[in-house]
Each structure stands twice: as structure tokens, then as C-alpha cells.
Design a protein around this motif. Structure first.
Motif, PDB file in Angstrom:
ATOM      1  N   ASN A 151      67.496  54.441  25.980  1.00  0.00           N
ATOM      2  CA  ASN A 151      67.110  54.656  27.375  1.00  0.00           C
ATOM      3  C   ASN A 151      66.003  53.660  27.729  1.00  0.00           C
ATOM      4  OD1 ASN A 151      66.813  55.799  29.919  1.00  0.00           O
ATOM      5  ND2 ASN A 151      65.555  57.511  29.204  1.00  0.00           N
ATOM      6  N   LEU A 152      66.399  52.533  28.334  1.00  0.00           N
ATOM      7  CA  LEU A 152      65.448  51.478  28.669  1.00  0.00           C
ATOM      8  C   LEU A 152      64.857  51.705  30.053  1.00  0.00           C
ATOM      9  CD1 LEU A 152      67.432  48.360  27.372  1.00  0.00           C
ATOM     10  CD2 LEU A 152      65.612  49.628  26.207  1.00  0.00           C
ATOM     11  N   PHE A 153      63.562  51.434  30.181  1.00  0.00           N
ATOM     12  CA  PHE A 153      62.809  51.742  31.409  1.00  0.00           C
ATOM     13  C   PHE A 153      62.917  53.242  31.666  1.00  0.00           C
ATOM     14  CE2 PHE A 153      64.512  47.455  31.654  1.00  0.00           C
ATOM     15  CZ  PHE A 153      63.368  46.705  31.830  1.00  0.00           C
ATOM     16  N   ALA A 154      62.523  54.007  30.658  1.00  0.00           N
ATOM     17  CA  ALA A 154      62.806  55.448  30.628  1.00  0.00           C
ATOM     18  C   ALA A 154      62.035  56.243  31.671  1.00  0.00           C
ATOM     19  CB  ALA A 154      62.487  55.995  29.236  1.00  0.00           C
ATOM     20  N   TYR A 155      60.921  55.710  32.177  1.00  0.00           N
ATOM     21  CA  TYR A 155      60.092  56.404  33.170  1.00  0.00           C
ATOM     22  C   TYR A 155      59.709  57.781  32.610  1.00  0.00           C
ATOM     23  CZ  TYR A 155      58.534  58.014  37.817  1.00  0.00           C
ATOM     24  OH  TYR A 155      57.803  58.505  38.883  1.00  0.00           O
ATOM     25  N   THR A 156      60.085  58.881  33.247  1.00  0.00           N
ATOM     26  CA  THR A 156      59.726  60.211  32.758  1.00  0.00           C
ATOM     27  C   THR A 156      60.848  60.855  31.942  1.00  0.00           C
ATOM     28  OG1 THR A 156      60.396  61.186  34.870  1.00  0.00           O
ATOM     29  CG2 THR A 156      58.066  60.628  34.619  1.00  0.00           C
ATOM     30  N   CYS A 157      61.809  60.035  31.522  1.00  0.00           N
ATOM     31  CA  CYS A 157      62.805  60.422  30.506  1.00  0.00           C
ATOM     32  C   CYS A 157      63.811  61.478  30.957  1.00  0.00           C
ATOM     33  CB  CYS A 157      62.117  60.895  29.227  1.00  0.00           C
ATOM     34  SG  CYS A 157      60.940  59.715  28.536  1.00  0.00           S
ATOM     35  N   ALA A 158      64.139  61.509  32.245  1.00  0.00           N
ATOM     36  CA  ALA A 158      65.124  62.478  32.722  1.00  0.00           C
ATOM     37  C   ALA A 158      66.489  62.238  32.081  1.00  0.00           C
ATOM     38  CB  ALA A 158      65.237  62.415  34.246  1.00  0.00           C
ATOM     39  N   PHE A 159      66.888  60.966  31.923  1.00  0.00           N
ATOM     40  CA  PHE A 159      68.156  60.668  31.250  1.00  0.00           C
ATOM     41  C   PHE A 159      68.154  61.214  29.826  1.00  0.00           C
ATOM     42  CE2 PHE A 159      68.990  57.009  34.281  1.00  0.00           C
ATOM     43  CZ  PHE A 159      70.206  57.492  34.736  1.00  0.00           C
ATOM     44  N   SER A 160      67.028  61.104  29.151  1.00  0.00           N
ATOM     45  CA  SER A 160      66.917  61.578  27.776  1.00  0.00           C
ATOM     46  C   SER A 160      67.117  63.087  27.705  1.00  0.00           C
ATOM     47  CB  SER A 160      65.543  61.202  27.214  1.00  0.00           C
ATOM     48  OG  SER A 160      65.371  61.677  25.898  1.00  0.00           O
ATOM     49  N   VAL A 161      66.510  63.802  28.627  1.00  0.00           N
ATOM     50  CA  VAL A 161      66.634  65.262  28.657  1.00  0.00           C
ATOM     51  C   VAL A 161      68.089  65.681  28.798  1.00  0.00           C
ATOM     52  CG1 VAL A 161      66.128  67.323  30.027  1.00  0.00           C
ATOM     53  CG2 VAL A 161      64.287  65.722  29.463  1.00  0.00           C
ATOM     54  N   VAL A 162      68.791  65.112  29.778  1.00  0.00           N
ATOM     55  CA  VAL A 162      70.169  65.559  30.003  1.00  0.00           C
ATOM     56  C   VAL A 162      71.078  65.122  28.854  1.00  0.00           C
ATOM     57  CG1 VAL A 162      69.879  65.635  32.505  1.00  0.00           C
ATOM     58  CG2 VAL A 162      70.802  63.564  31.447  1.00  0.00           C
ATOM     59  N   ALA A 163      70.829  63.957  28.259  1.00  0.00           N
ATOM     60  CA  ALA A 163      71.651  63.504  27.135  1.00  0.00           C
ATOM     61  C   ALA A 163      71.494  64.431  25.935  1.00  0.00           C
ATOM     62  CB  ALA A 163      71.288  62.073  26.758  1.00  0.00           C
TER      63      ALA A 163
END
Length: 319
Positions: A151-163
């Protein structure tokens, strides 16, 4: 302003974080400056032009009237933010903002901060991108190793949470903003996620060795700012990311390329991908949320999915 007032008069009680009115899309002539977002239990009105006190008063009355209809037992909490050059301000207009302020989106929870800064901690226009990631991870082949995500340019990691909620094995989050990543680190336990997430607070372009060693990845998400001085300028830096994709992706893996730059159309991404990463096949453009409709699809947020070819069956068997 009438289209904004009409949207307020007919809005339903928001439960998830979402955009209520999107004047920026140009579909409502005379309202291009306005956006109204719900970060329950707070409404956030944004103007990209200077606003008079009379205009704010008119909108305030409309909000109060509608709120009394849809949530008579709860106070109206709303914030005004002006982003016009020379008139930057954020003002609490009525009620209060929870601290901590946690909102939901399709079952996931995220911390937001609507009184501080222009970005509130969750980009609402990326809701369908997050849903695409959720579906992609859930549908990943049961006979394959569990998905590893970059997750590049993750910011507050919302993509990480849902993944991770969808079943990913690991997500490597990379962003040079310590403040944003600190919120991202909080968002995971907020959703009951205690393992699987890694946080690298580095300049991506100076961290390729560590990033590459962590691969290969079944999904690489690239969601950079379009222009951030000293960090990323899309017109010169996006190409550097595209060149790296083939070495980062596992066979059959996906890349999700995101770009929110009205001045750059689809061909900016597609033409460069054909030149710099021709191995990857274009799969689809992920639709934006309906409320973010734009008079020009070329100007709106672009989220493009690409896929690396799978290994031939004989090679997979030999491996």
C-alpha cells in the motif's frame, strides 16, 4: 446555491461517512464551489470560494430545518471549511465534534479529524476503490497463498484495513507522513486487527530495497497525491512507480493505480503504462461513487486496475 439547498432539503439521515452534495463535478451550474460531506455525527460544508455571512446563514437554516426533520432528538453538529486562497479557515458552526471522532464505511471504522487540516483522514471519493480491494482480496484463489499487499502512499491506511478484514495475509503500508501513519496504526486495532500490518514511515523513492525485499505482492496499491512539493509530482514521478510494478508483482497479481488530478486524463496513466510496464494488462476503471458524478469523466478521480500475466501451468507445476 439552490441545488445545494435542494440536496439538504431531501437528504436522508447519514449513518456511514459519505458525500451528500458534490458541486465540484460541474453538474449543478452555480454550485461548483460547494461540497457537503457527512462524517456522522458531523456535517462538513466546504467552499472553494469566499463566502458571505448571509450565504452561510441561509445554509445554516436549511441544515437546521432538515436536521429537525430527520433527527429531532439529536443536536445538529456542523463545520464550515473555506479553501479559497486568502480565506482559508475551518469553523465549528453548531454543536460539537466528538474526540476521538470515529466514522464507519461498510462495516469498517476510521478515525477522522474534521477541524484540523484540509484532509479529514478518509477520502470519501475512494469508497469504491476500497470496495474493489475488499472484493478482490475475498475472491483471491483459495488454492493460492494468502494475499500480500503493498500500500504505497498509505495515508491513514484505509486500504490496509479493508484488505486485512477481507483476508489478506499481510499489508505493507508506506508513507512519509508520521502523523497520517499514526492514525493508520490506530485504525487497525479500531477494527479488531492486531496482526498483518507493517508500517514504513519513509520516502518511497528512498526505500525501494526494503519494499522490493518484502515482495512479491499479489496487490500493489498506488494512491499518491497529484502534487505535493518535495514528495510527489505526478507528471514526473508516477512513471518511476510504473517502472517498478513488474518486479513488485507476483504472477497474476494486480496493481491499482489512482490519480486525482483534473488536469490529467486517462491517457496520462494508460499511455505510460503501455510504454513503461507493457507486461501488465488493463482490467478496468473502477467507478467512482455515484454522488461524485462529473461532467467530464476525464477530470474526475481515476482508479485503474491492471494485472500481471499468470505463469504458464507447466511453470507453476514445476515450481
Amino acid at each position: 446555491m439552490q441545488a445545494l439547498l435542494n440536496a439538504i432539503a431531501t437528504m436522508a439521515l447519514p449513518t456511514d461517512a459519505q458525500r451528500v452534495f458534490h458541486g465540484r463535478g460541474g453538474l449543478f451550474p452555480g454550485c461548483e464551489q460547494w461540497a457537503l460531506d457527512a462524517f456522522p455525527p458531523v456535517l462538513v460544508l466546504t467552499s472553494f470560494q469566499a463566502v458571505s455571512d448571509d450565504e452561510l446563514a441561509t445554509i445554516g437554516v436549511a441544515l437546521s430545518t432538515r436536521w429537525a426533520q430527520i433527527s429531532p432528538d439529536q443536536p445538529l453538529n456542523w463545520v464550515f471549511q473555506c479553501r479559497a486562497e486568502g480565506h482559508l479557515e475551518t469553523r465549528l458552526m453548531s454543536g460539537e465534534v466528538p474526540d476521538p471522532h470515529v466514522v464507519t464505511e461498510k462495516g469498517s471504522s476510521f478515525r477522522v479529524h474534521v477541524l484540523k487540516g484540509q484532509n479529514h483522514g478518509l477520502f470519501l471519493d475512494m469508497a469504491e476503490g476500497r470496495e474493489w480491494v475488499r472484493r478482490m482480496v475475498r475472491n483471491y484463489g483459495a488454492d493460492q497463498p494468502r494475499l500480500k499487499v503493498l500500500n504505497l502512499f498509505a495515508y491513514t491506511c484505509a486500504f490496509s484495513v479493508v484488505a486485512l478484514q477481507a483476508g489478506a495475509k499481510q499489508v505493507v503500508n508506506v508513507d512519509m507522513s508520521h502523523g497520517a501513519m499514526a492514525i493508520g496504526q490506530q485504525n487497525h486495532p479500531l477494527n479488531g486487527i492486531t496482526t498483518g500490518a507493517t508500517f514504513l514511515m519513509h520516502d518511497i523513492f528512498k526505500t525501494w530495497g526494503k519494499i522490493t525485499r518484502g515482495g512479491p505482492y499479489g496487490l500493489v496499491i498506488v494512491d499518491p497525491p497529484s502534487y505535493q512539493k518535495g514528495s510527489f509530482v505526478a507528471t514526473k514521478d508516477y512513471a518511476k512507480l510504473m517502472r517498478r510494478l513488474p518486479e513488485l508483482l507476483a504472477p497474476g497479481g494486480y496493481a491499482l493505480l489512482c490519480l486525482n488530478a483534473p488536469e490529467l486524463g486517462l491517457d496520462f496513466l494508460q499511455d505510460q503504462m503501455k510504454e513503461l510496464a507493457p507486461e501488465l494488462k488493463f482490467v478496468e476503471r473502477v467507478a467512482n461513487p455515484v454522488v461524485f458524478a462529473d461532467v467530464s469523466p476525464e477530470r474526475s478521480l481515476k482508479v485503474l486496475a491492471y494485472q500481471m500475466p499468470s505463469l504458464p501451468a507447466s511453470v507453476e507445476h514445476a515450481a
